[in-house]
Enzyme design. Structure first.
Site, short mmCIF file in Angstrom:
data_model
loop_
_atom_site.label_atom_id
_atom_site.label_comp_id
_atom_site.label_asym_id
_atom_site.label_seq_id
_atom_site.Cartn_x
_atom_site.Cartn_y
_atom_site.Cartn_z
N ARG A 143 1.04 -1.25 0.14
CA ARG A 143 -0.07 -0.02 0.00
C ARG A 143 0.84 1.13 -0.12
O ARG A 143 1.93 1.39 0.69
CB ARG A 143 -0.84 0.02 1.22
CG ARG A 143 -2.07 -0.73 1.04
CD ARG A 143 -3.34 -0.35 0.23
NE ARG A 143 -4.30 -1.19 0.31
CZ ARG A 143 -4.79 -2.40 -0.45
NH1 ARG A 143 -3.85 -2.56 -1.29
NH2 ARG A 143 -5.78 -3.05 -0.40
N GLU A 189 -3.48 7.71 -4.35
CA GLU A 189 -3.92 7.39 -5.86
C GLU A 189 -5.17 7.87 -6.32
O GLU A 189 -5.93 8.22 -5.52
CB GLU A 189 -4.12 5.71 -5.87
CG GLU A 189 -2.94 4.95 -5.59
CD GLU A 189 -2.93 3.61 -4.97
OE1 GLU A 189 -3.91 2.84 -5.35
OE2 GLU A 189 -2.22 2.87 -4.61
N HIS A 207 -1.60 0.25 -9.58
CA HIS A 207 -2.39 -0.58 -8.66
C HIS A 207 -2.88 -1.66 -9.26
O HIS A 207 -4.10 -1.60 -9.25
CB HIS A 207 -3.15 0.54 -7.86
CG HIS A 207 -3.58 -0.33 -6.58
ND1 HIS A 207 -3.84 0.43 -5.37
CD2 HIS A 207 -3.56 -1.58 -6.28
CE1 HIS A 207 -4.27 -0.74 -4.62
NE2 HIS A 207 -3.92 -1.76 -4.96
P1 NAP Z 1 -1.28 -11.82 4.50
O1 NAP Z 1 -1.00 -13.31 3.99
O2 NAP Z 1 -2.32 -11.38 5.64
O3 NAP Z 1 0.51 -11.34 4.84
C1 NAP Z 1 0.44 -10.07 5.70
C2 NAP Z 1 1.96 -10.34 6.38
O4 NAP Z 1 2.33 -8.93 6.67
C3 NAP Z 1 1.67 -11.25 7.31
O5 NAP Z 1 2.68 -12.21 7.32
C4 NAP Z 1 1.90 -10.39 8.67
O6 NAP Z 1 2.80 -10.98 9.72
C5 NAP Z 1 2.58 -9.09 8.16
N1 NAP Z 1 2.38 -7.94 9.03
C6 NAP Z 1 1.16 -7.56 9.01
N2 NAP Z 1 1.27 -6.34 9.93
C7 NAP Z 1 2.58 -5.91 9.95
C8 NAP Z 1 3.05 -5.13 10.63
N3 NAP Z 1 2.68 -3.99 11.34
N4 NAP Z 1 4.61 -5.13 10.54
C9 NAP Z 1 5.21 -6.07 10.00
N5 NAP Z 1 4.81 -7.14 9.19
C10 NAP Z 1 3.15 -6.89 9.33
O7 NAP Z 1 -1.72 -10.93 3.45
P2 NAP Z 1 -1.20 -11.03 1.86
O8 NAP Z 1 -2.61 -11.78 1.22
O9 NAP Z 1 0.04 -11.54 1.87
O10 NAP Z 1 -1.32 -9.51 1.51
C11 NAP Z 1 -0.57 -8.55 1.71
C12 NAP Z 1 -1.03 -7.17 1.46
O11 NAP Z 1 -0.59 -6.96 -0.15
C13 NAP Z 1 -2.48 -6.80 1.36
O12 NAP Z 1 -3.05 -6.36 2.72
C14 NAP Z 1 -2.62 -5.71 0.50
O13 NAP Z 1 -2.54 -4.34 1.24
C15 NAP Z 1 -1.45 -5.86 -0.36
N6 NAP Z 1 -1.94 -5.99 -1.71
C16 NAP Z 1 -1.76 -5.18 -2.84
C17 NAP Z 1 -2.13 -5.71 -4.00
C18 NAP Z 1 -1.85 -4.90 -5.28
O14 NAP Z 1 -2.61 -4.72 -6.36
N7 NAP Z 1 -0.75 -4.11 -5.32
C19 NAP Z 1 -2.86 -6.81 -4.26
C20 NAP Z 1 -3.33 -7.49 -3.38
C21 NAP Z 1 -2.98 -7.31 -2.00
P3 NAP Z 1 2.60 -10.11 11.05
O15 NAP Z 1 1.08 -10.41 11.40
O16 NAP Z 1 3.28 -11.52 11.96
O17 NAP Z 1 3.28 -9.05 11.35
#
Ligand code: NAP
Length: 315
Positions: free
Chosen positions: A234, A263, A281
């Site tokens: 993000r 954005e 994005h």
């Molecule tokens: P996920 O499986 O929940 O993984 C997120 C990871 O981030 C977790 O392992 C979590 O571990 C870590 N995290 C959360 N809060 C944190 C913090 N404060 N400090 C450090 N690490 C932290 O989610 P995902 O499916 O991989 O998706 C991740 C993100 O990608 C989404 O939330 C979204 O914002 C982004 N995304 C972007 C696009 C795009 O089009 N560019 C598309 C899809 C997703 P811990 O809780 O142990 O810290």
């Protein structure tokens, strides 16, 4: 009677709208002119039982307050940082998202950006198109990936899918997140330590308060003049002004960005830099993934209104 739902955002294709139409009475408040909107809020909003929204549009507490009968918010996207989860929980409203179905495509885009940034594909494309090759204008070589360290901030579904791909390029993986994660030996003690250990830093955390501007001037300086930042998480995760300054002053080598603080506005300074790759994005923006996301977002509503638990509730 079909449940009445409010559909927000503009990602909905005709097949999704067709699927919704058979089961729900859909309203599109964002498409309404002021007067129509006021009538909608007065006469229809009290009957709205579900909101279908996107990861970027979300739903805040004041938006939800318009719908006193709201039962479920279905988010088309995995990131729920634009939804006020506390406000929804306080009202007993179920929130769902679309995890997993987008992981592979978002990881593919992260790797594409990393490659485009390190091998400077957009710059070289412009070089050829401008006739600079024929004019034999000088070019400096890029840096190879093999043996380099990629730090992944947020080692969840997408972060691990990025690691799987980059290992095939001969890169070493490190990560930082709050919990230990699946490969504790690769986990750094902090984001700052991760940046200092990395040649490339890939951001794959959620947005929201806990990660807001976590990538600040100190983290960018730790990544350094040879380092590359890749952001598919993000825009809020990065201090964009600090990023512009670090790139402009040569304290950071390059950046490849899919997401931005405000954005669709992207700072002119970033747009003008040759060492920056920009995409709008589009991490999940493929035919297959958008179809799967829509199916899951609608499936969550169907399950809820059939009296079953939602398929992919948040939290
Ligand atoms: P996920 O499986 O929940 O993984 C997120 C990871 O981030 C977790 O392992 C979590 O571990 C870590 N995290 C959360 N809060 C944190 C913090 N404060 N400090 C450090 N690490 C932290 O989610 P995902 O499916 O991989 O998706 C991740 C993100 O990608 C989404 O939330 C979204 O914002 C982004 N995304 C972007 C696009 C795009 O089009 N560019 C598309 C899809 C997703 P811990 O809780 O142990 O810290």
């Amino acid at each position: 009677m079909k449940p009445e739902i409010a559909v927000l955002g503009s990602v909905w294709t005709n097949d999704v709208l067709g699927a919704l139409d058979g089961q729900f009475t859909c309203h599109f408040p964002a498409r309404m002119a002021q007067e129509e909107r006021a009538a909608f809020e007065r006469d229809i909003a009290p009957r709205i039982r579900a909101v279908l929204t996107t990861g970027t549009v979300g739903l805040d507490a004041s938006g939800a307050a318009v719908y006193p009968s709201l039962e479920i918010v279905s988010v088309h996207g995995v990131g729920v940082d634009a939804v006020d989860l506390e406000a929804m929980a306080a009202r007993g409203i179920v929130v769902t998202n679309t995890p997993d179905v987008l992981t592979e495509d978002v990881a593919d885009l992260a790797v594409s950006l990393l490659l485009a940034g390190s091998r400077r594909i957009p710059l070289l494309d412009r070089y050829v198109r401008a006739g600079a090759w024929e004019e034999k204008r000088p070019l400096t070589p890029a840096r190879s990936l093999r043996g380099k360290v990629v730090g992944i901030y947020g080692y969840g579904r997408i972060g691990q899918a990025v690691a799987l791909r980059l290992r095939a390029f001969g890169m070493e993986i490190r990560y930082y997140q709050r919990s230990e994660g699946p490969e504790p030996a690769l986990r750094c003690a902090s984001l700052l330590d991760l940046a200092a250990a990395s040649d490339f830093l890939v951001l794959a955390t959620p947005g929201g308060a806990a990660t807001r501007r976590a990538v600040d001037a100190a983290v960018l300086d730790a990544l350094g003049p040879e380092g590359t930042l890749v952001n598919i998480a993000r825009g809020s995760v990065v201090d964009e002004a600090a990023l512009v300054a670090a790139l402009g002053e040569g304290r950071l080598g390059a950046a490849a960005l899919d997401v931005f603080e405000d954005e669709p506005r992207v700072p002119g300074a970033l747009r003008a830099m040759d060492n920056v790759v920009l995409t709008p994005h589009v991490g999940s923006f493929t035919v297959e993934t958008r179809r799967a996301m829509a199916r899951l977002a609608v499936g969550n509503l169907e399950a809820h209104f059939a009296g079953r638990p939602a398929l992919t509730p948040v939290g």
